[in-house]
Design a protein around this motif. Structure first.
Motif, PDB file in Angstrom:
ATOM      1  N   ILE A 118       0.779  -1.222  -0.128  1.00 50.47           N
ATOM      2  CA  ILE A 118      -0.174  -0.092  -0.026  1.00 50.47           C
ATOM      3  C   ILE A 118       0.851   1.119  -0.135  1.00 50.47           C
ATOM      4  CG2 ILE A 118      -1.509   1.478   1.561  1.00 50.47           C
ATOM      5  CD1 ILE A 118      -2.714  -1.332   2.382  1.00 50.47           C
ATOM      6  N   GLU A 119       0.590   2.014  -0.974  1.00 49.94           N
ATOM      7  CA  GLU A 119       1.212   3.319  -0.939  1.00 49.94           C
ATOM      8  C   GLU A 119       0.480   4.522  -0.367  1.00 49.94           C
ATOM      9  OE1 GLU A 119       3.293   4.426  -4.730  1.00 49.94           O
ATOM     10  OE2 GLU A 119       3.830   2.282  -5.238  1.00 49.94           O
ATOM     11  N   LEU A 120       0.707   4.646   1.168  1.00 53.26           N
ATOM     12  CA  LEU A 120      -0.114   5.431   1.874  1.00 53.26           C
ATOM     13  C   LEU A 120       0.184   6.979   1.448  1.00 53.26           C
ATOM     14  CD1 LEU A 120      -2.436   5.716   3.753  1.00 53.26           C
ATOM     15  CD2 LEU A 120      -0.442   5.627   5.761  1.00 53.26           C
ATOM     16  N   ASP A 121       1.399   7.353   0.953  1.00 55.76           N
ATOM     17  CA  ASP A 121       1.895   8.698   0.712  1.00 55.76           C
ATOM     18  C   ASP A 121       1.083   9.003  -0.418  1.00 55.76           C
ATOM     19  OD1 ASP A 121       3.702   9.018   2.633  1.00 55.76           O
ATOM     20  OD2 ASP A 121       5.318   8.052   1.336  1.00 55.76           O
ATOM     21  N   ARG A 122       0.999   8.141  -1.692  1.00 57.37           N
ATOM     22  CA  ARG A 122       0.366   8.726  -2.658  1.00 57.37           C
ATOM     23  C   ARG A 122      -1.355   8.584  -2.693  1.00 57.37           C
ATOM     24  NH1 ARG A 122      -1.077   5.639  -7.880  1.00 57.37           N
ATOM     25  NH2 ARG A 122      -1.289   7.057  -9.591  1.00 57.37           N
ATOM     26  N   LEU A 123      -1.739   7.497  -1.815  1.00 57.69           N
ATOM     27  CA  LEU A 123      -3.169   7.538  -1.470  1.00 57.69           C
ATOM     28  C   LEU A 123      -3.633   8.851  -1.017  1.00 57.69           C
ATOM     29  CD1 LEU A 123      -5.922   6.120  -1.216  1.00 57.69           C
ATOM     30  CD2 LEU A 123      -4.929   5.121   0.998  1.00 57.69           C
ATOM     31  N   VAL A 124      -2.835   9.341   0.213  1.00 60.16           N
ATOM     32  CA  VAL A 124      -3.323  10.706   0.637  1.00 60.16           C
ATOM     33  C   VAL A 124      -2.873  11.882   0.046  1.00 60.16           C
ATOM     34  CG1 VAL A 124      -3.052  11.755   2.867  1.00 60.16           C
ATOM     35  CG2 VAL A 124      -3.060   9.635   2.905  1.00 60.16           C
ATOM     36  N   ARG A 125      -1.710  11.887  -0.329  1.00 60.27           N
ATOM     37  CA  ARG A 125      -1.233  13.062  -1.050  1.00 60.27           C
ATOM     38  C   ARG A 125      -1.844  13.145  -2.647  1.00 60.27           C
ATOM     39  NH1 ARG A 125      -1.129  16.136   3.191  1.00 60.27           N
ATOM     40  NH2 ARG A 125       0.863  15.856   4.246  1.00 60.27           N
ATOM     41  N   GLY A 126      -2.149  12.098  -3.272  1.00 63.26           N
ATOM     42  CA  GLY A 126      -2.449  12.248  -4.686  1.00 63.26           C
ATOM     43  C   GLY A 126      -1.666  12.241  -5.678  1.00 63.26           C
ATOM     44  N   GLU A 127      -0.396  12.056  -5.435  1.00 66.47           N
ATOM     45  CA  GLU A 127       0.768  12.165  -6.611  1.00 66.47           C
ATOM     46  C   GLU A 127       2.205  11.515  -5.942  1.00 66.47           C
ATOM     47  OE1 GLU A 127       2.562  16.382  -6.897  1.00 66.47           O
ATOM     48  OE2 GLU A 127       0.094  16.538  -6.943  1.00 66.47           O
ATOM     49  N   ALA A 128       2.592  10.996  -6.699  1.00 68.09           N
ATOM     50  CA  ALA A 128       4.071  10.406  -6.557  1.00 68.09           C
ATOM     51  C   ALA A 128       4.899  11.614  -5.958  1.00 68.09           C
ATOM     52  CB  ALA A 128       4.560   9.660  -7.641  1.00 68.09           C
ATOM     53  N   GLY A 129       5.932  11.353  -4.903  1.00 67.93           N
ATOM     54  CA  GLY A 129       6.796  11.936  -4.597  1.00 67.93           C
ATOM     55  C   GLY A 129       6.517  13.000  -3.567  1.00 67.93           C
ATOM     56  N   ARG A 130       5.196  13.191  -3.360  1.00 64.74           N
ATOM     57  CA  ARG A 130       4.556  14.130  -1.976  1.00 64.74           C
ATOM     58  C   ARG A 130       4.525  12.924  -0.839  1.00 64.74           C
ATOM     59  NH1 ARG A 130      -0.124  17.146  -2.794  1.00 64.74           N
ATOM     60  NH2 ARG A 130       0.409  18.388  -1.131  1.00 64.74           N
ATOM     61  N   THR A 131       5.031  13.443   0.194  1.00 69.12           N
ATOM     62  CA  THR A 131       5.087  12.488   1.502  1.00 69.12           C
ATOM     63  C   THR A 131       4.086  13.067   2.460  1.00 69.12           C
ATOM     64  OG1 THR A 131       7.048  13.110   2.497  1.00 69.12           O
ATOM     65  CG2 THR A 131       7.154  11.381   0.942  1.00 69.12           C
TER      66      THR A 131
END
Length: 335
Positions: A118-131
């Protein structure tokens, strides 16, 4: 609602529900048959909800989809080939699972879910690279649980996640077992491997009444505690610290943290005691044959971080040590 008769004599029902005050829909394709002990039910059920936009956990989880094959009778329903997607489709956390829903005078559920990554960073922020900041997401998740309240059903949930990308780091081998209870949840087991070559284990109770509160036993071991603290707070950490093992019976709520039967080991030095922290002040009591106070102070800085608002207004220390090392100077018989 639509119905008909299948070739094998089953009554076929197609159902769709859409509440007027919520963007959720439920659809079902069901078949009713006469079984040896009474009517039976089988088919496919889909429940989904499409929420709004945002870059926090609540907004991400406002969109979800659950689907399962069901079969059973008046006593209960078995759920097989189940899937659960949390979040918008293009970045959702995907689970597979199975379970059983008990019907009758004492309804309940027993559900097992699993996910590979699960990529929680992408799930919450909506885009790759934002944590995200792991500490903030954990606090938000606890608040969402408290806001959801009780389910009203007796039940158990087991979740296994092989990998979780959060805060730019990898959390591995996440295992959770929880059950509903009056006023909250019983956490039978939570385990995870964290960044900094760390391991967390805890079990206890999550209470919803009067705000989210957790009471339970926590054990954590970290070979690289500075890396762990930096990941948890998303801050650069300059302090170095020897490997740490810590266990305690904790009680935590908004504005307060208490740890009893605290057992701390830094390198080979061991200490026992308790901690009571509030915004108004903190009380710390430690006893040890040899107390490395510099190490304890560095550990406190790792926990509190740079934010002065997280630090208590006053600090009371009770120390009992055969030897105490401060700034490289050893004192004996400290009490």
């Amino acid at each position: 609602l639509a119905g008909g008769r299948a070739a094998d004599g089953a009554t076929v029902v197609k159902l769709q529900l859409s509440p007027a005050d919520d963007p959720a829909t439920a659809t079902a394709d069901l078949a009713l048959r006469d079984g040896p002990t009474g009517p039976t039910l089988s088919g496919r059920v889909v429940v989904e909800r499409r929420g709004g936009d945002g870059d926090d956990l609540a907004a991400a989880l406002a969109t979800w989809r659950a689907e399962a094959q069901i079969s059973g009778d008046a006593r209960g329903l078995d759920l097989t080939n189940a899937t659960l997607a949390l979040g918008p489709e293009e970045r959702a956390a995907q689970f597979t699972g199975q379970g059983r829903v008990t019907l009758g005078a004492e309804p309940g559920f027993d559900v097992v879910l699993a996910a590979r990554q699960i990529e929680l960073d992408r799930l919450v922020r909506g885009e790759a690279g934002r944590t995200v900041v792991p500490a903030e997401v954990a606090a938000e998740a606890l608040g969402l649980l408290a806001g959801a309240g009780e389910t009203g059903l007796a039940g158990r949930l087991r979740v296994d996640v092989q990998g979780l990308v959060v805060g730019g780091g990898a959390v591995q081998e996440v295992a959770l077992e929880a059950r509903t209870r009056a006023g909250g949840l019983g956490l039978d087991r939570f385990e995870a491997r964290l960044p900094g070559r760390s391991r967390l284990e805890t079990a206890g109770r999550i209470a919803f009444d009067g705000g989210a509160r957790y009471d339970g036993r926590v054990e954590i071991a970290s070979e690289q505690p500075a890396a762990l603290a930096g990941w948890w707070r998303a801050e650069a950490v300059g302090d170095r610290l020897d490997p740490v093992t810590l266990s305690a019976t904790v009680s935590t709520a908004a504005g307060r943290f208490r740890a009893d039967d605290l057992r701390l080991e830094v390198a080979r030095a061991k200490a026992r005691g308790h901690l009571d922290w509030t915004e108004a002040g903190a009380k710390v009591a430690l006893a040890a044959e040899k107390l490395e106070l510099d190490q304890v102070a560095r550990l406190a800085r790792l926990f509190l971080g740079r934010d002065v608002a997280r630090r208590p207004a006053s600090l009371a220390l009770e120390l009992d040590a055969g030897q105490m090392v401060v700034g490289g100077v050893t004192a004996r018989g400290v009490a």
